[in-house]
Design a protein around this motif. Structure first.
Motif, PDB file in Angstrom:
ATOM      1  N   THR A 408      -3.008 -11.761 -15.627  1.00 55.34           N
ATOM      2  CA  THR A 408      -2.009 -12.274 -14.666  1.00 55.34           C
ATOM      3  C   THR A 408      -2.550 -13.463 -13.887  1.00 55.34           C
ATOM      4  OG1 THR A 408      -2.803 -10.769 -12.969  1.00 55.34           O
ATOM      5  CG2 THR A 408      -0.891 -10.049 -14.181  1.00 55.34           C
ATOM      6  N   ASN A 409      -1.638 -14.394 -13.608  1.00 53.36           N
ATOM      7  CA  ASN A 409      -1.931 -15.452 -12.645  1.00 53.36           C
ATOM      8  C   ASN A 409      -1.312 -15.114 -11.293  1.00 53.36           C
ATOM      9  OD1 ASN A 409      -1.393 -17.020 -15.438  1.00 53.36           O
ATOM     10  ND2 ASN A 409      -2.852 -18.194 -14.208  1.00 53.36           N
ATOM     11  N   ILE A 410      -0.419 -14.108 -11.299  1.00 60.07           N
ATOM     12  CA  ILE A 410       0.393 -13.904 -10.082  1.00 60.07           C
ATOM     13  C   ILE A 410       0.346 -12.455  -9.600  1.00 60.07           C
ATOM     14  CG2 ILE A 410       2.732 -14.034  -9.119  1.00 60.07           C
ATOM     15  CD1 ILE A 410       3.332 -16.236 -11.076  1.00 60.07           C
ATOM     16  N   ILE A 411       0.099 -12.310  -8.293  1.00 61.52           N
ATOM     17  CA  ILE A 411       0.233 -11.003  -7.638  1.00 61.52           C
ATOM     18  C   ILE A 411       1.452 -11.090  -6.719  1.00 61.52           C
ATOM     19  CG2 ILE A 411      -0.775  -9.464  -5.906  1.00 61.52           C
ATOM     20  CD1 ILE A 411      -3.533 -10.279  -6.880  1.00 61.52           C
ATOM     21  N   ALA A 412       2.305 -10.077  -6.804  1.00 57.93           N
ATOM     22  CA  ALA A 412       3.436 -10.016  -5.861  1.00 57.93           C
ATOM     23  C   ALA A 412       3.265  -8.767  -5.007  1.00 57.93           C
ATOM     24  CB  ALA A 412       4.752  -9.966  -6.623  1.00 57.93           C
ATOM     25  N   ILE A 413       3.175  -8.961  -3.693  1.00 56.43           N
ATOM     26  CA  ILE A 413       3.048  -7.802  -2.795  1.00 56.43           C
ATOM     27  C   ILE A 413       4.433  -7.389  -2.346  1.00 56.43           C
ATOM     28  CG2 ILE A 413       2.116  -7.008  -0.575  1.00 56.43           C
ATOM     29  CD1 ILE A 413      -0.342  -8.333  -1.295  1.00 56.43           C
ATOM     30  N   ILE A 414       4.786  -6.133  -2.670  1.00 55.71           N
ATOM     31  CA  ILE A 414       6.145  -5.692  -2.343  1.00 55.71           C
ATOM     32  C   ILE A 414       6.135  -4.660  -1.219  1.00 55.71           C
ATOM     33  CG2 ILE A 414       8.292  -4.765  -3.298  1.00 55.71           C
ATOM     34  CD1 ILE A 414       7.539  -7.213  -4.818  1.00 55.71           C
ATOM     35  N   THR A 415       5.109  -3.787  -1.213  1.00 52.80           N
ATOM     36  CA  THR A 415       5.031  -2.762  -0.155  1.00 52.80           C
ATOM     37  C   THR A 415       3.867  -3.118   0.770  1.00 52.80           C
ATOM     38  OG1 THR A 415       5.652  -1.203  -1.896  1.00 52.80           O
ATOM     39  CG2 THR A 415       4.995  -0.250   0.223  1.00 52.80           C
ATOM     40  N   GLU A 416       4.020  -2.811   2.061  1.00 52.37           N
ATOM     41  CA  GLU A 416       2.993  -3.243   3.025  1.00 52.37           C
ATOM     42  C   GLU A 416       1.881  -2.199   3.207  1.00 52.37           C
ATOM     43  OE1 GLU A 416       5.767  -1.806   3.589  1.00 52.37           O
ATOM     44  OE2 GLU A 416       6.072  -1.095   5.633  1.00 52.37           O
ATOM     45  N   TRP A 417       1.425  -1.557   2.103  1.00 47.27           N
ATOM     46  CA  TRP A 417       0.343  -0.562   2.200  1.00 47.27           C
ATOM     47  C   TRP A 417      -0.866  -1.160   2.922  1.00 47.27           C
ATOM     48  CZ3 TRP A 417       0.903   4.443   1.326  1.00 47.27           C
ATOM     49  CH2 TRP A 417       1.896   4.895   0.429  1.00 47.27           C
ATOM     50  N   ASP A 418      -1.441  -0.414   3.869  1.00 46.80           N
ATOM     51  CA  ASP A 418      -2.594  -0.924   4.621  1.00 46.80           C
ATOM     52  C   ASP A 418      -3.762  -1.260   3.708  1.00 46.80           C
ATOM     53  OD1 ASP A 418      -1.339  -0.806   7.042  1.00 46.80           O
ATOM     54  OD2 ASP A 418      -2.010   1.249   7.492  1.00 46.80           O
ATOM     55  N   GLU A 419      -3.932  -0.456   2.624  1.00 46.40           N
ATOM     56  CA  GLU A 419      -5.114  -0.691   1.782  1.00 46.40           C
ATOM     57  C   GLU A 419      -5.114  -2.092   1.170  1.00 46.40           C
ATOM     58  OE1 GLU A 419      -4.812   2.478  -1.332  1.00 46.40           O
ATOM     59  OE2 GLU A 419      -4.741   0.786  -2.721  1.00 46.40           O
ATOM     60  N   PHE A 420      -3.946  -2.692   0.999  1.00 45.75           N
ATOM     61  CA  PHE A 420      -3.912  -4.039   0.403  1.00 45.75           C
ATOM     62  C   PHE A 420      -4.625  -5.048   1.304  1.00 45.75           C
ATOM     63  CE2 PHE A 420       0.442  -2.973  -1.738  1.00 45.75           C
ATOM     64  CZ  PHE A 420      -0.201  -2.087  -2.588  1.00 45.75           C
ATOM     65  N   LYS A 421      -4.537  -4.803   2.614  1.00 50.25           N
ATOM     66  CA  LYS A 421      -5.154  -5.756   3.559  1.00 50.25           C
ATOM     67  C   LYS A 421      -6.673  -5.713   3.454  1.00 50.25           C
ATOM     68  CE  LYS A 421      -1.700  -4.668   6.986  1.00 50.25           C
ATOM     69  NZ  LYS A 421      -1.511  -4.149   8.319  1.00 50.25           N
ATOM     70  N   GLY A 422      -7.206  -4.534   3.118  1.00 54.29           N
ATOM     71  CA  GLY A 422      -8.667  -4.371   3.116  1.00 54.29           C
ATOM     72  C   GLY A 422      -9.326  -4.670   1.773  1.00 54.29           C
ATOM     73  N   TYR A 423      -8.574  -5.123   0.781  1.00 53.03           N
ATOM     74  CA  TYR A 423      -9.173  -5.360  -0.541  1.00 53.03           C
ATOM     75  C   TYR A 423     -10.235  -6.451  -0.496  1.00 53.03           C
ATOM     76  CZ  TYR A 423      -5.693  -2.576  -3.070  1.00 53.03           C
ATOM     77  OH  TYR A 423      -4.918  -1.563  -3.553  1.00 53.03           O
ATOM     78  N   ASP A 424     -11.126  -6.383  -1.489  1.00 51.32           N
ATOM     79  CA  ASP A 424     -12.109  -7.447  -1.670  1.00 51.32           C
ATOM     80  C   ASP A 424     -11.392  -8.547  -2.463  1.00 51.32           C
ATOM     81  OD1 ASP A 424     -14.084  -9.111  -2.494  1.00 51.32           O
ATOM     82  OD2 ASP A 424     -15.425  -7.546  -3.241  1.00 51.32           O
ATOM     83  N   TRP A 425     -10.787  -9.468  -1.750  1.00 50.47           N
ATOM     84  CA  TRP A 425      -9.928 -10.456  -2.418  1.00 50.47           C
ATOM     85  C   TRP A 425     -10.729 -11.449  -3.267  1.00 50.47           C
ATOM     86  CZ3 TRP A 425      -5.039  -9.773  -3.418  1.00 50.47           C
ATOM     87  CH2 TRP A 425      -4.357  -8.813  -2.670  1.00 50.47           C
ATOM     88  N   LYS A 426     -12.019 -11.609  -2.916  1.00 51.11           N
ATOM     89  CA  LYS A 426     -12.879 -12.501  -3.742  1.00 51.11           C
ATOM     90  C   LYS A 426     -13.014 -11.908  -5.140  1.00 51.11           C
ATOM     91  CE  LYS A 426     -15.987 -14.990  -0.760  1.00 51.11           C
ATOM     92  NZ  LYS A 426     -17.114 -14.836   0.102  1.00 51.11           N
ATOM     93  N   ASN A 427     -13.236 -10.567  -5.177  1.00 47.47           N
ATOM     94  CA  ASN A 427     -13.393  -9.879  -6.446  1.00 47.47           C
ATOM     95  C   ASN A 427     -12.072  -9.913  -7.237  1.00 47.47           C
ATOM     96  OD1 ASN A 427     -14.624  -8.267  -8.384  1.00 47.47           O
ATOM     97  ND2 ASN A 427     -13.845  -6.389  -7.431  1.00 47.47           N
TER      98      ASN A 427
END
Ligand code: NAD
Ligand code: UGA
Length: 462
Positions: A408-427
């Motif tokens: 994928t080139n694209i991530i779409a965030i649809i639900t505001e789960w708290d865990e998404f905020k804490g991800y290692d976005w670099k990884n």
């Protein structure tokens, strides 16, 4: 009348948590929750509290405390009805899919089935509490069924709509803004109202318990949901205006929310509201207004739904257009399937509509949600588009976000789960095809941080 035994018909998102709290706060009252769905009842009775049929923070603790003491779950509906002085009807009231009012009116068949069953088997006086959300004047229909089919028993009807929101249900039930109890203004009607007031008074301050006539209570429920949804559609409509003008919806939302007359709640822009009730209750309101000739009133409320559909569609369309214009991978990673965080409920979730739009644009979908099961995701899509085979071929479900990035080139965030905020976005960036894009349908991520990693970040209304 002092109530000693309560029966609740319907062990769903409302019946289960509501009765758990009533039982917890009234240990001297036996509360039996019944349902025709055997699987659901056996899940409520499971020894593994992770297997309760509903995921709701704090629910398992309350069930642990009360179940087996004065809280029971059963499929023996007749027995529970016969042995109770008060019966809550908490069954589903979906939008009608056929007949008069199809696509708009609330389908009251389950409520009527309950009324018929209660009438047929009751041998002693009963107070019937309408907990399900119903059109104004439904109590009259229930009364008609009960009183015409069983003349030996006195039935008092109360309306006691539920205002809990999923994900915060336990808090909402423990400290409700208000409890509304509607009933007849007769001696027996007032006694019935008082019986229910007594039950709630175990934990709700008297000033928060509002008693009204039956129809005000019924209409207040539909109106409350319509007002809440109206705020979301208002802010979502402005998110598009912000995108065209350079204003930032988060700043606009904060600025208007600080006006104490407006208030800051329910002004969070999103990819569109979901959930089992907003859409159905507004459709119902529109139907009621239209069926009595109030066309302009009906059109006014219908606009909320038009904006909600538009918001979902324009979000999906932006993604589909980007893939086409930049010839990107035809896979999109969908993060979040639940209609909001902290619930496993997916009914009317924006994720279903966005995914269906992308599938129709010949784009494959990879999905990850922390609480929603694979079978539910396929059920939702199959129900919407009736295309089971195609869904199976083009939708993949993952149990972690990294695998979900497959091609994928694209991530779409649809639900505001708290865990998404804490991800290692670099990884995450490192695991994606490049260029990498994030479409944040909830504006929950830090734009500057993501852009510094290398992502192209596209929020809503900014
Ligand atoms: P649900 O679908 O989760 O639960 C309803 C249950 O009723 C199901 O388990 C079903 O099997 C059972 N049922 C239906 N007919 C039956 C019958 N004749 N006998 C026995 N059981 C029967 O629905 P829900 O989300 O709990 O909603 C119930 C009502 O409460 C609806 O009117 C809804 O609009 C309203 N409401 C829902 C919420 C919410 O957050 N979900 C909040 C407030 C109000
Ligand atoms: C809603 C009402 O809030 C409850 O009071 C009501 O009892 C219930 O409907 C019902 O009748 O079923 P619920 O649907 O569980 O509760 O959840 P909400 O918190 O209202 O959220 C509904 C949708 O609106 C979600 O998709 C949520 O993400 C979205 N939303 C909410 C926004 O997009 N922006 C906001 O500011 C708030």
């Amino acid at each position: 009348m002092r109530i000693k035994n309560i029966c609740c018909i319907g062990a769903g998102y409302v019946g289960g948590p509501t009765m758990a709290i009533i039982a917890q706060k009234n240990p001297d009252i036996n509360v039996t929750v019944v349902d025709i769905n055997e699987k659901r009842i056996s899940a409520w009775n499971s020894n593994n509290f992770d297997e309760l049929p509903i995921y709701e923070p704090g629910l398992a603790d309350v069930v642990k405390e009360a179940r087996g003491r004065n809280l029971f779950f059963s499929t023996d509906i007749d027995d529970a009805i016969i042995n109770s002085e008060m019966i809550f009807i908490s069954v589903n009231t979906p939008t009608k899919t056929s007949g008069e009012g199809k696509g708009f009116a609330a389908d009251l068949k389950y409520v009527k089935l309950c009324a018929n069953q209660i009438a047929e088997i009751s041998k002693s006086d009963k107070i019937i509490v309408e907990k399900s959300t119903v059109p104004v004047r439904t109590s009259e229909k229930i009364k008609e069924i009960l009183r015409s089919k069983n003349k030996n028993v006195d039935f008092q009807i109360l309306s006691n709509p539920e205002f809990l929101a999923e994900g915060t249900a336990m808090r909402d039930l423990k400290i409700p803004d208000r409890v509304i109890i509607g009933g007849d203004n007769t001696k027996k009607g007032n006694e019935a109202i008082q019986s229910l007031v007594d039950i709630y008074s175990s934990w709700v301050p008297k000033k928060n318990i509002l008693t009204t006539n039956l129809w005000s209570s019924e209409l207040s429920k539909l109106t409350a949901n319509a007002f809440l949804a109206q705020r979301i559609s208002s802010i979502n409509s402005l998110s598009e205006l912000c995108e065209e003008t350079g204003a930032d919806i988060e700043e606009v939302s904060k600025a208007i929310g600080m006006d104490s007359r407006i208030g800051s709640n329910f002004l969070k822009t999103s990819v569109g509201f979901g959930g089992s009730c907003f859409q159905k209750d507004i459709l119902n309101l529109v139907y009621i207004a239209r069926s009595i000739g109030l066309e302009k009133v009906a059109n006014y409320w219908e606009q909320i739904l038009i904006i909600n559909n538009h918001q979902r569609e324009r979000f999906a369309n932006k993604i589909a257009s980007l893939i086409k214009n930049k010839s990107l991978n035809k896979n999109v990673c969908i993060l979040g399937w639940a209609f909001k965080k902290d619930t496993n409920d997916t009914r009317e979730s924006a994720a279903i509509y966005v995914s269906d739009y992308l599938l129709k644009s010949k784009i494959n979908i990879n999905v990850y949600d922390p609480k929603v099961e694979e079978s539910q995701i396929f059920f939702d899509l199959n129900y919407l588009n009736n295309n089971d085979a195609k869904n199976k071929r083009h939708v993949s479900i993952y149990n972690n976000p990294i695998d979900c990035l497959h091609k994928t080139n694209i991530i779409a965030i649809i639900t505001e789960w708290d865990e998404f905020k804490g991800y290692d976005w670099k990884n995450i960036y490192a695991n994606m095809s490049k260029p990498a894009y994030i479409y944040d349908g909830r504006n929950i991520l830090d734009k500057d941080k993501l852009e510094s990693i290398g992502f192209n970040y596209i929020g809503l209304g900014r």
